[in-house]
Design an enzyme around this catalytic site. Structure first.
Site, PDB file in Angstrom:
ATOM      1  N   ASP A  43       0.824  -1.210   0.000  1.00  7.08           N
ATOM      2  CA  ASP A  43       0.000   0.000   0.000  1.00  7.08           C
ATOM      3  C   ASP A  43       0.861   1.264   0.000  1.00  7.08           C
ATOM      4  OD1 ASP A  43      -2.348   1.475   0.104  1.00  7.08           O
ATOM      5  OD2 ASP A  43      -3.211   0.295   1.733  1.00  7.08           O
ATOM      6  N   ASP A  65     -10.850   1.806  -3.280  1.00  8.72           N
ATOM      7  CA  ASP A  65     -11.294   1.464  -1.925  1.00  8.72           C
ATOM      8  C   ASP A  65     -12.804   1.332  -1.861  1.00  8.72           C
ATOM      9  OD1 ASP A  65      -8.919   1.161  -0.715  1.00  8.72           O
ATOM     10  OD2 ASP A  65      -8.944   3.028   0.431  1.00  8.72           O
TER      11      ASP A  65
END
Ligand code: GLA
Length: 744
Positions: A487, A551
């Site tokens: 990430d 997301d």
């Protein structure tokens, strides 16, 4: 042609500034105008041929340029296209109209945006080639170098052609061979002329949790310029453009697609000159002074990927997908079905309890999950997003026996184990930061802009990457981990090291760190995530195996996100998860039928609290996973065909390359004004072949009257009828989806 340096060689006529006249010499004599005919020199052209397209590049004295790129035509015809472009100077214009070269220079008289801008304390701004050589040439690649011997500047254009997919990769290498240190302000990966009728620009923009949104504008005289200055690819500006005609659709018409494979700052340009010509240029946006070349040093641009389609936009995407699948992705990953994921994030966030996670793993295995990914929250001090980043040690306060028992449990259920990391970041509240406050990127004297309580580690420092590699290597060596979710959760506002901007070096250092991990653990798959899809590009995909698309697990938003992403990315790299009943980001409540129908067309996964599902939901989810697995190879290797859809719907197909099989997805995302949906006409089938239709989704009556699909179920009908007449879908409620399977 052998891979050796050749002086520019076939006979062409050029003017004194190196401008080519591609007419045969004898014609040039007869038809001469102000634009030609002053000298005759030896020039070489490079011809790349694919199944339906071809490219002709002329290695002229003024620098290489694309003479023709379009529908496949014989090389002789492609050569003549240059002549078709010949025009007399317009009144009030210079007598020479400089061409759009692979890297246009200002000193050549080019008045559009140049491909190269540099200087040495104000000097060396007027770079212009005085010799050109074809350094290497084959059916699939070429390297053309030019030199400005006044300043000792060399520029090499490198082209790699993939005939199977019809994708061209183009980059440049700029070398300073002069005495002075030069500062590079702009060196484009490539400039491509686009026919003036293809002046409708589609770009892809967005924000956190709504990436890949399409935006169209008709190019006025001047330039469409979009940049990312965020130190990452960004949610806001995906580095890709499509150039098309107004009448180009998904199924027909001409279009070019361009994408810059780079995960740092970028600049995209589509420029219409006032003489009507159009160029597309892309490259790395360089911050002031961040690339300075001493004698002998080279700047390597990122790669510009381009493709042309005469058969509409879906075909353009199919080209890019074939390229990604066969050229960018690793064989080791390509040859294995993509396992269905369970991700813990939206089920537990930072509330990690091994017992609970094991229960979730049990449930995940029950619905058919093949890989269990432990997201954020497992490492030292990481009880929320304000602490812990940088301390890549298992938190023994939460996992007293380490991760071993959880991993063993997951493995015993037949699933692989994956782990979340965010190596480039550090929380000020971490042991790492307390020990090494100087390890972060910064601009001296300027307070950092807060963003998710984290700062960016300076990966240009060898001691930083040494630490990160040691930690990642140890985790992967000590545990049975098959997958890393890598990430990167903030923009980089102060990309400084010792007072100098270093985004360029930081981006390369990230790639190198990922590669180092890959070399040490070649079977570990890595996902590129950056608060969702803020680091989604071919640059990072060359080092990773999957992209976290967004997301947002809101299936309605996901329909448009995935449609936009499908322009450049094939479904097998696009992470798509079934989220919770009420989406945590948008608050929208959606049925399991809708959520699952949307996720099963990507690299499928789920990230919801499985313990909270109703029995019906669990059953539906399991069915969806089964359907995904049954058709996984078609979904991941087939041709995407986006069907032209009204505003309230999103329809597409995944069709096998042999046209024997297809899946059709019709999602009604909004409300329809008409009583009944329009007939759904398919594409990409064999007109002469008979197909059997089967309704595979939904399996319950949620929002769709299933009996109204009965007439289609099991029906045998020709491709011709399906494509020209289409089929009647039932009246469906908003936020529902139907999936059909076709087999011959
Ligand atoms: C980012 C990712 C999410 C999740 C969180 C964890 O937002 O995009 O999927 O991993 O970080 O902090």
């Amino acid at each position: 042609m052998a891979a050796q340096e050749t002086l520019v060689s076939s006979l062409v006529t050029v003017n004194h500034r190196g401008q080519i006249d591609p007419r045969p010499k004898e014609m040039a004599g007869r038809l001469g105008n102000k634009h030609s005919n002053q000298t005759v020199c030896m020039a070489e052209d490079i011809y790349f041929e694919g199944t339906s397209t071809c490219i002709l590049i002329a290695a002229e004295q003024g620098g290489p340029r694309i003479l023709y790129w379009g529908k496949k035509i014989p090389i002789e015809d492609a050569r003549l296209t240059g002549m078709m472009h010949q025009r007399a100077p317009a009144a009030g214009t210079p007598s020479i109209e400089e061409s759009i070269r692979l890297s246009p220079t200002m000193a050549s008289g080019f008045v559009g945006m140049p491909g190269l801008e540099m200087h040495a304390d104000g000097q060396v701004w007027d770079v212009l080639p005085d010799s050109v050589v074809v350094a290497e040439q084959s059916a699939k690649s070429a390297s053309i170098r030019w030199r400005d011997s006044r300043h000792g500047i060399d520029l090499e254009a490198r082209l790699t052609w993939c005939p199977e997919s019809g994708v061209l990769a183009l980059d440049h290498r700029l070398t300073n061979d002069g005495d002075r240190c030069v500062t590079v302000d702009w060196c484009c990966a490539g400039a491509v002329p686009v026919s003036s009728h293809l002046d409708l620009v589609t770009s892809f923009h967005g924000r956190w949790a709504l990436e890949f949104q399409q935006n169209q504008l008709s190019l006025p005289t001047g330039a469409f310029v979009r940049e990312s200055r965020r130190g990452r690819t960004s949610h806001a500006s995906f580095p890709g453009l499509v150039m098309q005609e107004g009448c180009t659709s998904e199924s027909q018409g001409e279009a070019f697609g361009f994408h810059l494979g780079w995960s740092g700052n970028h600049r995209l340009i589509a420029e219409k000159l006032n003489d009507g010509r159009i160029q597309v240029q892309m490259g790395e946006l360089l911050l002031p002074g961040e690339v300075r070349l001493e004698r002998g040093e080279t700047y390597q641009t990122p790669t510009l990927y381009g493709s042309y389609s005469a058969e509409g936009l879906s075909k353009l995407s199919q080209n890019f997908h074939d390229f990604v699948r066969t050229k960018l992705l690793r064989e080791v990953v390509r040859s294995k079905p993509r396992p269905v994921h369970y991700n813990t994030w939206e089920a537990v966030y930072f509330d990690h309890r091994p017992e609970r996670l094991m229960q979730l793993a049990n449930k995940a295995a029950e619905v058919g999950v093949e890989r269990f990914v432990l997201d954020d929250g497992w490492f030292l001090g990481r009880r929320n997003d304000a602490a812990g980043l940088g301390d890549w040690f298992v938190d023994l306060a939460i996992y007293p026996d380490g991760l071993g028992p959880l991993i063993d449990h997951v493995r015993s259920l037949g699933m692989e184990f994956g782990l979340w990391v965010e190596p480039e970041m550090v929380n000020p509240d971490s042991d790492l930061y307390r020990a090494h406050p100087g390890w972060v990127l910064s601009a001296p004297g300027i307070e950092q802009i807060p963003s998710r309580n984290q700062l960016v580690l300076d990966l240009t420092k060898a001691e930083v990457t040494a630490y990160l590699f040691e930690r990642l290597d140890a985790l992967l060596t000590e545990h049975d981990i098959a997958y890393l979710k890598w990430d990167m959760n903030r923009d980089i506002h102060h990309p400084g090291n010792d007072g100098q901007a270093v985004t360029h070096r930081q981006t390369l250092a990230v790639y190198e760190l990922i590669e180092r991990v890959r070399r040490a653990h070649p079977l570990v798959e890595i996902e590129s995530c950056a608060s969702g899809g803020a680091r989604a590009d071919y640059g990072v995909l060359a080092h990773t195996d999957r992209i976290w698309t967004s997301d947002s697990n809101d299936a309605i938003d996901r329909q448009s996100i995935q449609r936009g992403a499908s322009f450049f990315f094939p479904s097998l790299v696009l992470g798509a998860h079934v989220g919770p009943r009420t989406c945590h980001i948008t608050g929208r409540m959606l049925s399991m039928e809708m959520r699952a129908a949307t996720a099963l067309f990507g690299h499928m996964g789920m990230e919801l609290d499985l313990a909270e599902m109703t029995e019906d939901e669990a059953k539906t989810l399991k069915n969806a996973v089964d359907i995904h697995k049954k058709h996984r190879s078609l979904i991941h290797s087939g041709d995407v065909i986006r069907l032209d859809s009204p505003k309230y719907a999103n329809a597409f197909m995944m069709a096998s390359k042999d046209q024997n099989e297809a899946l059709v997805s019709y999602a009604q995302v909004g409300t329809r004004a008409a009583t009944t949906p329009e007939l759904l006409r398919l594409r990409g089938l064999n007109a002469k072949q008979s197909y059997q239709l089967n309704v595979v989704w939904p399996q319950t009556d949620v929002g769709v009257a299933l009996d109204q699909l009965d007439h289609l179920n099991g029906m045998k009908v020709s491709g011709a009828v399906l494509m020209s007449v289409g089929m009647q879908l039932p009246a469906m409620n908003p936020e529902t989806a139907v999936i059909l399977h076709l087999s011959s």
